[in-house]
Write an enzyme that holds these catalytic residues in place. Sequence first.
Site, short mmCIF file in Angstrom:
data_model
loop_
_atom_site.label_atom_id
_atom_site.label_comp_id
_atom_site.label_asym_id
_atom_site.label_seq_id
_atom_site.Cartn_x
_atom_site.Cartn_y
_atom_site.Cartn_z
N ALA A 134 -3.86 -0.87 0.54
CA ALA A 134 -4.78 0.04 -0.15
C ALA A 134 -5.56 -0.80 -1.15
CB ALA A 134 -4.01 1.15 -0.86
N TYR A 190 -9.45 14.26 0.16
CA TYR A 190 -8.69 13.23 0.86
C TYR A 190 -8.97 13.26 2.36
CZ TYR A 190 -5.12 9.79 1.72
OH TYR A 190 -4.48 8.63 2.09
N ASP A 232 -5.24 -13.00 -0.54
CA ASP A 232 -6.11 -11.97 0.04
C ASP A 232 -5.77 -11.75 1.51
OD1 ASP A 232 -8.12 -10.28 0.81
OD2 ASP A 232 -9.76 -11.71 0.49
N THR A 284 2.45 6.74 -6.43
CA THR A 284 2.15 5.33 -6.27
C THR A 284 0.94 4.98 -7.12
OG1 THR A 284 0.58 5.59 -4.42
CG2 THR A 284 2.94 5.45 -3.86
N TYR A 288 4.41 2.34 -0.47
CA TYR A 288 5.03 2.39 0.85
C TYR A 288 5.32 1.01 1.40
CZ TYR A 288 3.31 7.24 0.84
OH TYR A 288 3.04 8.53 0.52
#
Length: 404
Positions: free
Chosen positions: A145, A243, A115, A284, A57
């Site tokens: 993520a 989830y 990072d 993904t 995304y």
Amino acid sequence: MNERVLTPRNRGFLFLDSHPEGCRRSVADMWRACPDPADAPQGPGPVALVIGSSAGYGLAATLAGLKRAGIRGIAVSFEKAPTERRTATAGWYRTAATADIARTAGRDLVFLNGDAFSDTMKDQVADLVERRFGGRLDHLVYSVAAPRRTDPDTGTTYASVLKPIGRAHLTKTLVFDDQGVPEVREVETGPAEPDDVEQTVAVMGGADWERWIDHLSDRGVLAEGFSTAALSYIGSPLTAAIYRQGTIGVAKAHLEATARTLDERLGKTVGGRAVTCVNGAAVTQSSTAIPGIALYTGLLRGVLGQDMLPPVRQLAALWDDLTGRSPLAPDDEDRIRLDTWELADDVQAAVADRWEAATTDTIGGLADLDWFHAEVRRLYGFSVPGVDYAAPVATDVPWPGQTP
């Protein structure tokens, strides 16, 4: 220049190498799939920051922002460079391709590799906004993520997990063998340990997003009317136990609570907005790691076919909202819903029927397996139409802005 013929080597859905030309073409395909705006962006464009810009995304948000809003600004990701033995990560090559598109479009987009959780990166971004972009940031899209996060204040490293809460969960899942033959299995995921929820929230909740806003606000670079969106997912009741009702779901709820806090604060300080943006399902690198999601996504594609919206078309709608082309209309929990096509009652009922009927013997007639398997390979630059995979390809592609 290091050139070699690359063939896919993988362990399940994880590939060991990436194909530079395949990644470049897949980004070009995404760019073409993003709808052109009725009125082309004029002028220098708003200054935007996309955090997590190289995959999924976040990559879609970067490309859609370039085409729909004419953004300039900064894109942050964390990728590995090529070595003598290994290619770079797919996100490295996708970033190089995105930089070429931005340059061709005449947009000043700076790509930083590091990072995003660190204060060092936050300082680097703020410095760039001040020095290069007039000291004012208009939009921030947060799409991170990650498996781990180190808290800059305490030095504590947290690890996120994908586990149900309270008891073990048994679910169907989809796997492919080395020859690409599909199998439907049942897998059991053990329940979260006592501190798993806290650890996952620390990584995938809203703490780092809020820290970014705090940091940029303290540096005085948030423009009047500044808006920010954190990308999220809710998904189907079929996958809820692992989830939305699991450890990651608690983190997503924390992200949404953070949005409400930030929205109130930004409204008072800069007349701004903060929302979460709930996207629809997609293949993904993150989603393929979640038990049951591969099977669900393949079945969803089997139901919807070409009506399944790719991420870049979803994120085009978000940019229209953020830039005022269409009205910003969040739901009661300050969430922009780009997943209504997926969660429509008739669609979910059809997927649920197929889920119940899915076995190794029946899955070929229920899910779009050719599409799903190709989508997984395309994440790493393989199975991309128009690429000659028998030809040697240069793997030491420089990061944008670096000298080859």
